[in-house]
Design a protein around this motif. Structure first.
Motif, short mmCIF file in Angstrom:
data_model
loop_
_atom_site.label_atom_id
_atom_site.label_comp_id
_atom_site.label_asym_id
_atom_site.label_seq_id
_atom_site.Cartn_x
_atom_site.Cartn_y
_atom_site.Cartn_z
N PRO A 79 7.72 0.57 4.74
CA PRO A 79 8.52 -0.33 3.90
C PRO A 79 8.91 -1.63 4.61
O PRO A 79 9.02 -2.67 3.96
N ARG A 126 3.72 -1.73 -0.10
CA ARG A 126 3.64 -0.49 0.68
C ARG A 126 2.19 -0.21 1.11
O ARG A 126 1.96 0.35 2.18
N ASP A 177 7.93 5.93 -2.80
CA ASP A 177 6.63 6.05 -2.15
C ASP A 177 5.53 5.58 -3.11
O ASP A 177 5.77 5.28 -4.28
N GLY A 204 6.08 -3.88 4.33
CA GLY A 204 5.99 -4.28 2.93
C GLY A 204 6.97 -5.38 2.58
O GLY A 204 6.63 -6.35 1.88
N THR A 232 10.20 -1.39 -2.84
CA THR A 232 9.35 -1.11 -1.68
C THR A 232 10.04 -0.15 -0.72
O THR A 232 9.42 0.75 -0.14
#
Length: 433
Positions: free
Chosen positions: A127, A107, A344, A130, A340
């Motif tokens: 995300p 992230r 948060d 990520g 991910t």
């Protein structure tokens, strides 16, 4: 066990793996969160975190010298508590804390990459980026140890040099005035407990040294080089962390650091260096997060494979070909992707810190109670590490109970499920044999 290649990782490669994990989300994602808990003197919290980490590292170094193993922490726990629920559960907690860290890194990669684009970007891009990074880490990891250590060592050197240059330049712009950050409007009012709690996040930033222990059987001259690699990784990371925290503190107010806590380093580059500084920071963040997640996936997959071979955790091929290591690699990245997408940065970091500190305390207690004579460990140092971890953990949980009860609840439920699941699995495993 043919997949573990003895002497395939050099001392430099081991340091590269350790710093690759540490200098990633450790500074890019956690700096703002540490400032939120500790206020104007947050750079000093990283130094305090390194002291607590140094006490912890002592136990791991002593264990590594006596039991160099590709299973690392999993093997240590078995030596401490035997093949049972405690060792299996604590091992899984460590593995999950590392996977949680991977999602934190992922992230962070997404957050910093989006800083290259003007205007507010859709939140789902973080995300998504990520997940892309996790996939890249998977592809690189199936290429083998030699490429991994060459890539992580080279990239780690580049990012360390780049981050040090950035930090020194940031301090230079501020005329080397290493004073506390300006409070800004409506700054936080840290309490004594929140100061202690903030140390938990800095410990999370340093815990990447455990990556080295998980590759113990593959490092050249492990009885000497594991300890050396751990020490060097912690020292290198400390220097980088303190310099960068000081540079950010010199260029942003505490209020602004907290507002931009997920990308504080990039925000600090704007007033100091303009667009060029922003680009440099984001590029370094990308390099740091890429090396971090590659090294972490490398370590976790091998740890899980060792636990599987020891029949401490369940395993299913799900129809996949190849070795157990390849399967655990798939499981590792799949879970990292889910985390991910689901959480948060703040919550990911909090869960990782809680799981890691509990596991870490179990390591120290096992050394103190069962192995201090065998591994020739100083009981005062080991017990000090246990107590320091406990103080930090209690303070962190206390703060989170007041600010984010969900994180504590999910962490506690998760730990309980791990112990219950392992108890059930090991009982059935014993009966079947």
């Amino acid at each position: 066990m043919s997949n573990y290649k003895k002497n395939s990782i050099s001392l430099v490669g081991a340091v590269g793996l350790g710093t690759g994990v540490m200098i990633s989300a450790g500074i890019f994602a956690l700096l703002g969160q540490v400032a939120e808990l500790s206020g104007t003197w947050f750079p000093l919290i990283f130094f305090i975190g390194s002291i607590v980490t140094a006490f912890s590292a002592y136990s791991y170094i002593k264990l590594s010298q006596q039991y160099p193993s590709a299973g690392g922490i999993g093997m240590f726990l078995v030596k401490e508590y035997g093949k049972g629920t405690i060792s299996a559960s604590a091992s899984l907690m460590m593995a999950f804390s590392m996977i949680i860290n991977q999602s934190l890194v992922a992230r962070t990669f997404g957050t910093y990459t989006l800083q290259l684009f003007e205007g507010e970007q859709p939140k789902w891009l973080v995300p998504l980026l990520g997940v892309v990074l996790v996939v890249v880490a998977f592809l690189i990891n199936i290429s083998g140890n030699s490429f991994i250590q060459t890539f992580t060592s080279g990239a780690s050197l580049i990012k360390i040099i780049g981050l040090v240059v950035f930090a020194v330049a940031g301090i230079w712009v501020a005329d080397f005035a290493l004073a506390p950050a300006e409070p800004g409007s409506n700054p936080p009012d840290p309490t004594f407990i929140s100061y202690i709690a903030s140390v938990a996040l800095t410990i999370l930033a340093f815990k990447g040294f455990t990556t080295i222990t998980n590759s113990g059987a593959e490092i050249t001259k492990p009885k000497k080089n594991v300890g050396r690699a751990i020490t060097l990784s912690i020292l290198i990371s400390l220097v980088v962390y303190v310099l960068l925290a000081s540079a950010v503190s010199s260029n942003l107010s505490i209020t602004r650091i907290i507002e931009a806590k997920d990308y504080a380093l990039a925000e600090a580059a704007r007033p100091a260096f303009g667009d060029y500084g922003l680009w440099l920071t984001v590029i370094l963040a990308i390099i740091a997060t890429v090396t971090g997640i590659i090294a972490s996936v490398f370590a976790v997959s091998r740890m899980l494979a060792m636990l599987t071979n020891m029949k401490l955790i369940p395993h299913s091929h799900f129809g996949m070909p190849g070795s157990i290591q390849k399967h655990t690699l798939v499981y590792t990245v799949a879970l990292a992707m889910i985390l991910t997408i689901a959480f948060d940065l703040s919550r990911i970091a909090s869960m990782g810190a809680i799981l890691y500190l509990i596991m870490d305390m179990m390591i120290h207690w096992g050394v103190f109670k069962n192995l201090r004579i065998t591994v020739k460990a100083n009981p005062v140092i080991v017990l000090s590490a246990f107590v320091l971890d406990g103080i930090v953990l209690v303070a962190f949980i206390w703060i989170k109970l007041k600010t984010d009860l969900l994180v504590v609840a999910v962490s506690v439920i998760f730990i309980i499920l791990i112990f219950i699941g392992e108890r059930f699995f090991l009982k059935n495993e014993t009966q079947s044999t």
